[in-house]
Design an enzyme around this catalytic site. Structure first.
Site: not given
Length: 410
Positions: A59, A114
């Site tokens: 970060y 999926k």
């Protein structure tokens, strides 16, 4: 980050409303609910954050260097983010499995499923996105705005004929693969199985006349792919009979379909079209009489793919057909889209393809058919989704086809 295949379980007992106490949980009655509790996916970091040094790299301030570099050279986003390895699985919930228009929230279990299939069978991360709109242009605009985060878009369970227009408009506006699996995944696997059925009977595709029951997303795509592959002839039937140029009730999609199918000029019912036909392909959810199946040519192939009830039960089909396939896992020769879409996207993402071409889809079908090899038999014209050779074969073939067709960017 990567989508991890997990089955998170909530602690404690809740009823189906999500509140503790109350009625006995649905998990107690059906293991499907137990498996789905908490969803089927989670997000997992691919880098450690163990101390302040890790934090400063993952970060701020380290991330600023990467952001600035991408701002100056946008293509670096493919190297320094997950963009090139993640697919958006997009639906509006209007044509979910055999359930129909059940809405975006109810579609989420399927979209999660999926996504984990993408990961399990193709090594591709995928994010389910269920949209609370059904207008074509609203869906297109929404996906276009989301596209910077993804390397590809898999359209799923969107009703016809809107699905055709949505896919076309997105392909025109985006420079990443856009693929409606209900259309093209089904077509790829069907063609692969048909190639092997023809090989088993020592015939070419050009010698076969096929009849497709169903002129929706899958039926239109299968017809188009069979014509591209060199089928002798193919006719498509909807609820009113064979799609033919002499009908005055055709939508724009079906008018186009009539233009490249049915060279024999057949009109009338599905049953009439099956008389003497070599191949039946069912993607309609209807039923076909035994008498109609018995009228097909000797050595015919019956691909009755409606779920959960095939248009022709395999016991009936086997009386007259030399090869029988269904969409179900409890019968041999399952026509299952999971054989196609993970490898197709993996190949396209591998070479940063700008789109998925007809040549890439044909290459996928050829590669999938080739996996069967010398083990070809009447009850084995298509491999199992769990055959570890499938995804690598399809991935390699699609990547090579993308390079050959000039749509690869690496």
């Amino acid at each position: 980050m990567a989508a991890e295949i997990v089955n998170p379980r909530s602690e404690g007992t809740t009823d189906h409303t999500g509140h503790e106490g109350g009625a006995e949980p649905l998990d107690s009655f059906d293991p499907a609910f137990a498996l789905h509790r908490g969803g089927k996916m989670a997000v997992q970091a691919t880098v450690p954050v163990r101390d302040k040094d890790d934090l400063s790299l993952a970060y701020t301030p380290g991330v600023a260097k990467v952001c600035s570099a991408i701002a100056e050279q946008p293509d670096l986003v493919h190297d320094y983010t997950w963009k090139s390895s993640v697919v958006a699985v997009v639906t509006d919930g209007t044509a979910v499995l055999g359930l129909g228009d059940i809405g975006p929230e109810a579609s989420l279990p399927v979209m999660e499923g999926k996504a984990i299939l993408f990961k399990q069978f193709g090594g591709v991360d995928a994010v389910p996105i269920a949209l609370n709109c059904t207008d074509v242009d609203e869906i297109v605009e929404t996906v276009v705005r989301l596209a910077p985060s993804f390397g590809g878009v898999n359209l799923e369970d969107i009703s016809a004929p809107r699905c055709f227009e949505i896919e076309r408009k997105l392909q025109e506006r985006l420079d990443i693969p856009v693929f409606h699996d209900d259309q093209h995944g089904t077509a790829v696997v069907t063609l692969a199985a048909l190639r092997n059925a023809a090989r088993l009977s020592q015939r070419s595709l050009g010698e076969l006349r096929a009849v497709i029951s169903g002129a929706g997303a899958a039926g239109v795509a299968i017809a188009r792919m069979l014509v591209e592959a060199g089928i002798g002839d193919v006719a498509v039937a909807d609820r009113k009979g064979v799609v033919s140029a002499d009908r005055d009730d055709l939508t724009a999609v079906k008018q186009e379909l009539a233009g490249f199918t049915n060279k024999a000029g057949i009109s009338g019912s599905l049953e009439a079209a099956l008389d003497g036909a070599d191949v039946f392909i069912g993607v309609s959810g209807g039923t076909v009489s035994e008498a109609a199946v018995s009228s097909m040519a000797e050595g015919a192939f019956v691909f009755a793919m409606a779920n959960p009830n095939p248009e022709v039960h395999p016991e009936v089909a086997h009386k007259y057909a030399s090869v029988v396939a269904t969409g179900r896992s409890d019968f041999p020769n399952q026509i299952n889209n999971v054989l196609a879409f993970p490898g197709i996207f993996a190949g396209a993402l591998q070479v940063r393809a700008s789109r998925i071409t007809e040549g890439m889809k044909l290459a996928a079908a050829e590669a999938l058919a080739s996996v069967v090899g010398d083990d070809l038999a009447a009850d084995y014209v298509i491999p199992s989704p769990f055959d570890e050779r499938v995804a690598p074969a399809v991935t390699a073939a699609v990547a090579a086809a993308a390079r050959a067709e000039g749509v690869a960017r690496r």
